[in-house]
Motif scaffolding. Structure first.
Motif, PDB file in Angstrom:
ATOM      1  N   GLU A  17       0.824  -1.206   0.000  1.00  0.00           N
ATOM      2  CA  GLU A  17       0.000   0.000   0.000  1.00  0.00           C
ATOM      3  C   GLU A  17       0.860   1.258   0.000  1.00  0.00           C
ATOM      4  O   GLU A  17       0.583   2.219  -0.723  1.00  0.00           O
ATOM      5  CB  GLU A  17      -0.969   0.033   1.183  1.00  0.00           C
ATOM      6  N   ARG A  21       0.735   3.975  -3.041  1.00  0.00           N
ATOM      7  CA  ARG A  21       0.348   5.382  -2.824  1.00  0.00           C
ATOM      8  C   ARG A  21       1.456   6.338  -3.278  1.00  0.00           C
ATOM      9  O   ARG A  21       1.177   7.421  -3.776  1.00  0.00           O
ATOM     10  CB  ARG A  21      -0.068   5.599  -1.379  1.00  0.00           C
ATOM     11  N   CYS A  24       0.993   6.508  -6.993  1.00  0.00           N
ATOM     12  CA  CYS A  24      -0.200   7.320  -7.294  1.00  0.00           C
ATOM     13  C   CYS A  24       0.183   8.797  -7.342  1.00  0.00           C
ATOM     14  O   CYS A  24      -0.246   9.528  -8.241  1.00  0.00           O
ATOM     15  CB  CYS A  24      -1.285   7.110  -6.233  1.00  0.00           C
ATOM     16  N   VAL A  31      -6.468   5.154  -6.465  1.00  0.00           N
ATOM     17  CA  VAL A  31      -6.824   3.868  -5.870  1.00  0.00           C
ATOM     18  C   VAL A  31      -8.298   3.631  -6.175  1.00  0.00           C
ATOM     19  O   VAL A  31      -9.127   4.517  -5.944  1.00  0.00           O
ATOM     20  CB  VAL A  31      -6.579   3.888  -4.347  1.00  0.00           C
ATOM     21  N   CYS A  59      -3.458   0.260  -8.111  1.00  0.00           N
ATOM     22  CA  CYS A  59      -3.957   1.578  -8.494  1.00  0.00           C
ATOM     23  C   CYS A  59      -3.977   1.660 -10.006  1.00  0.00           C
ATOM     24  O   CYS A  59      -3.412   0.809 -10.696  1.00  0.00           O
ATOM     25  CB  CYS A  59      -3.116   2.692  -7.880  1.00  0.00           C
TER      26      CYS A  59
END
Length: 144
Positions: A17, A21, A24, A31, A59
């Protein structure tokens, strides 16, 4: 005529995760919503057996054009140079000082997110300048 295939890029990592992120933020990816029946991804994650909790994250490009990125937890750490890397294309069409300024500005943004600047490769007879970097788990990528 060959058909066009969709693909995803998969990252082996320790913290799926967290790395997802980061990417992203780098790419402007998003997400997706959690699976039906779950208010959040944390709720979904808690529904998994303990050994699978936190084991994967994904993502995607909100426009649907770029590939999906998938991050999977692996037990071993990164040891050697990537055999494949992403080129984050921020300087396309730019040359000289204008290209360098654009690359440096993006490099500063990504360093603030936790990336590491490795080295600047200056333009030569065949290639424009680029900056080699590492993401938050040491995976190499280039600002191109």
């Amino acid at each position: 005529m060959p058909s066009i295939k969709q693909f995803q890029v998969t990252f082996d990592c320790a913290e799926p995760e967290r790395v997802a992120r980061f990417w992203c933020e780098v790419l402007g990816y998003a997400v997706p919503p959690p699976p039906e029946g779950f208010a959040t991804w944390d709720d979904f994650d808690r529904s998994l057996p303990p050994e699978r909790q936190g084991s994967a994250f994904a993502c995607g490009d909100p426009s649907g054009v770029g590939p999906r990125l998938y991050f999977q937890r692996v037990p071993e750490g990164k040891v050697v140079k990537n055999r494949l890397h992403l080129d984050v294309r921020v300087g396309t069409g730019l040359v000289g000082e204008q290209r360098l300024a654009t690359l440096e500005a993006e490099c500063a943004r990504l360093v603030a997110l936790g990336a590491i600047r490795v080295r600047l490769l200056l333009a030569d007879d065949h290639n424009e300048s680029c900056i080699v970097m590492q993401d938050i788990e040491g995976n190499e990528f280039c600002l191109d």
